[in-house]
Scaffold this motif. Structure first.
Motif, short mmCIF file in Angstrom:
data_model
loop_
_atom_site.label_atom_id
_atom_site.label_comp_id
_atom_site.label_asym_id
_atom_site.label_seq_id
_atom_site.Cartn_x
_atom_site.Cartn_y
_atom_site.Cartn_z
N LEU A 241 57.71 43.14 86.60
CA LEU A 241 58.63 42.09 87.01
C LEU A 241 57.95 41.12 87.97
O LEU A 241 58.15 39.90 87.89
CB LEU A 241 59.87 42.70 87.66
N ASN A 242 57.15 41.63 88.89
CA ASN A 242 56.39 40.76 89.79
C ASN A 242 55.47 39.83 89.03
O ASN A 242 55.38 38.63 89.33
CB ASN A 242 55.57 41.61 90.77
N GLU A 243 54.77 40.37 88.03
CA GLU A 243 53.85 39.55 87.23
C GLU A 243 54.60 38.46 86.47
O GLU A 243 54.14 37.32 86.39
CB GLU A 243 53.07 40.44 86.27
N GLN A 244 55.76 38.80 85.90
CA GLN A 244 56.54 37.82 85.17
C GLN A 244 57.01 36.70 86.09
O GLN A 244 57.01 35.52 85.72
CB GLN A 244 57.74 38.50 84.50
N ALA A 245 57.41 37.06 87.31
CA ALA A 245 57.84 36.05 88.28
C ALA A 245 56.66 35.15 88.66
O ALA A 245 56.80 33.92 88.74
CB ALA A 245 58.43 36.72 89.51
N ASP A 246 55.49 35.75 88.89
CA ASP A 246 54.31 34.97 89.26
C ASP A 246 53.91 34.01 88.15
O ASP A 246 53.36 32.93 88.41
CB ASP A 246 53.14 35.90 89.58
N GLN A 247 54.18 34.39 86.89
CA GLN A 247 53.82 33.54 85.75
C GLN A 247 54.90 32.50 85.43
O GLN A 247 54.77 31.75 84.46
CB GLN A 247 53.58 34.42 84.52
#
Length: 365
Positions: A241-247
């Motif tokens: 979820l963190n990676e998706q938000a960062d992207q």
């Protein structure tokens, strides 16, 4: 429009003529929103819907007329108090429909089929000139530079806000343009590769969401177990979820369903989810699990305002037992939140059945 784009593309490739009727404005308790579309081919085949049945026959005839004459038609439909059997909306609302003979530009059909962020703008005059507008480019022209400039600028602004509707062309009195904004499907992120997740993925796909199932356990997170998902990801939920938000792949339409009811997964994930600008965060578990989860989240430093966003135990009280019934209760809750519904039985409510949660509607789900 998205739901009929593939059929229009097939007609386009086969050289089959067609006309498209699109809802451009609504009033009262209308059954469909601006952007809903129906198309009729020269062979008489019809796809899509503009009213859920009330005026489909009349709009079908208008499409046939547009095909015969090559002339666009703009028509309004409402309930007739004088003749309840007249063509109209028995729900009491009104819709305005714009019918134009096809074909739509190939660029528009391709962009919609690819789920690109794009706006399609139609001048509502005899020319029915069509523009296809992306954030960084456009195609189409009316032949008038000042009109083109205004239409493209208006369409780009509406696309940025995800807005669909009719606007006046400021440089030409009496000339309107209908702009239909298309955005990628909203996302449904399901965490926890359990049997309930398969049912939630299936109903999410049915509702028009792009569904991702994520779990850290590769033996459970397999595409074969989740045929209703668009993708199955093996990763720690909070990290994914963190990676998706960062992207930049998380937005205000995103729905997050946490179904693991295991603290080692749930707590780190909810710490991330409840601080993101998503539409909905729900977590599965008993009331005892909920109380323990809330204690752990407070111990982790979550504020009361952040915890207030959590829907837990997840779903509406339907008395659900099976995974499918549970998925229905979960979907009903996040749909009610998205659309501004009370989640109460309609027989116990008064006023309009359809809730207007925004001044304008985008073609998103």
């Amino acid at each position: 429009m998205r739901e009929i784009a593939d059929r229009l593309r097939a007609w386009h490739d086969a050289g089959t003529a067609y006309a498209v009727a699109t809802v451009v404005s609504v009033g009262g308790s209308a059954p469909r929103q601006p952007g809903a579309a129906m198309a009729v081919s020269e062979t008489g085949e019809a796809v899509g819907s503009v009213s859920g049945g009330c005026v489909e026959g009349a709009v079908y005839e208008l499409c046939g007329e547009a095909l015969r004459t090559g002339t666009p038609v703009r028509e309004s439909f409402g309930y007739s108090d004088d003749d309840a059997f007249a063509v109209g909306l028995t729900c009491g609302g009104t819709i305005e429909v714009f019918v134009r003979p096809g074909p739509l530009p190939e660029a528009a059909l391709t962009a919609i089929s690819r789920d690109e962020q794009v706006a399609v703008a139609h001048l509502m005059d005899e020319s029915a000139a069509t523009f296809v507008v992306w954030p960084d480019r456009h195609t189409g022209s009316s032949g008038l530079a000042d009109v083109d400039r205004v239409v493209v600028g208006e369409a780009r602004a509406m696309l940025d806000g995800g807005v669909t509707g009719v606007r006046s062309v400021r440089c030409r009195d009496g000339l309107d343009v209908f702009v239909q904004s298309h955005a990628p499907a909203p996302r449904l992120l399901v965490f926890g590769a359990i049997d309930h997740a398969a049912a939630v993925a299936k109903i999410g796909s049915f509702l028009g969401y792009r569904v991702t199932v994520c779990d850290a356990r590769p033996v459970f997170a397999t595409p074969a177990r989740f045929p209703g998902a668009d993708e199955v990801v093996v990763d720690w939920p909070h990290r994914y979820l963190n990676e998706q938000a960062d992207q930049g792949r998380i937005d205000g339409r995103t729905v997050v369903c946490v179904l693991t009811h295991d603290a080692k997964f749930d707590v780190p994930l909810l710490e991330v989810a409840l601080r993101l600008p998503v539409a909905y965060v729900g977590a599965m578990g008993s009331r005892r699990t909920h109380d323990d989860r809330m204690r752990r989240l407070r111990d982790a430093g979550m504020a009361d305002a952040e915890l207030a966003r959590l829907h837990s135990p997840i779903g509406l009280d339907l008395g659900a037992r099976t995974p499918e019934e549970t998925a229905l209760s979960i979907a009903a809750e996040f749909v009610a939140l998205r659309r501004g519904g009370s989640a109460a039985p309609l027989v116990r409510t008064a006023g309009p059945i359809h809730h207007d949660t925004a001044a304008a509607t985008g073609d998103v789900a």
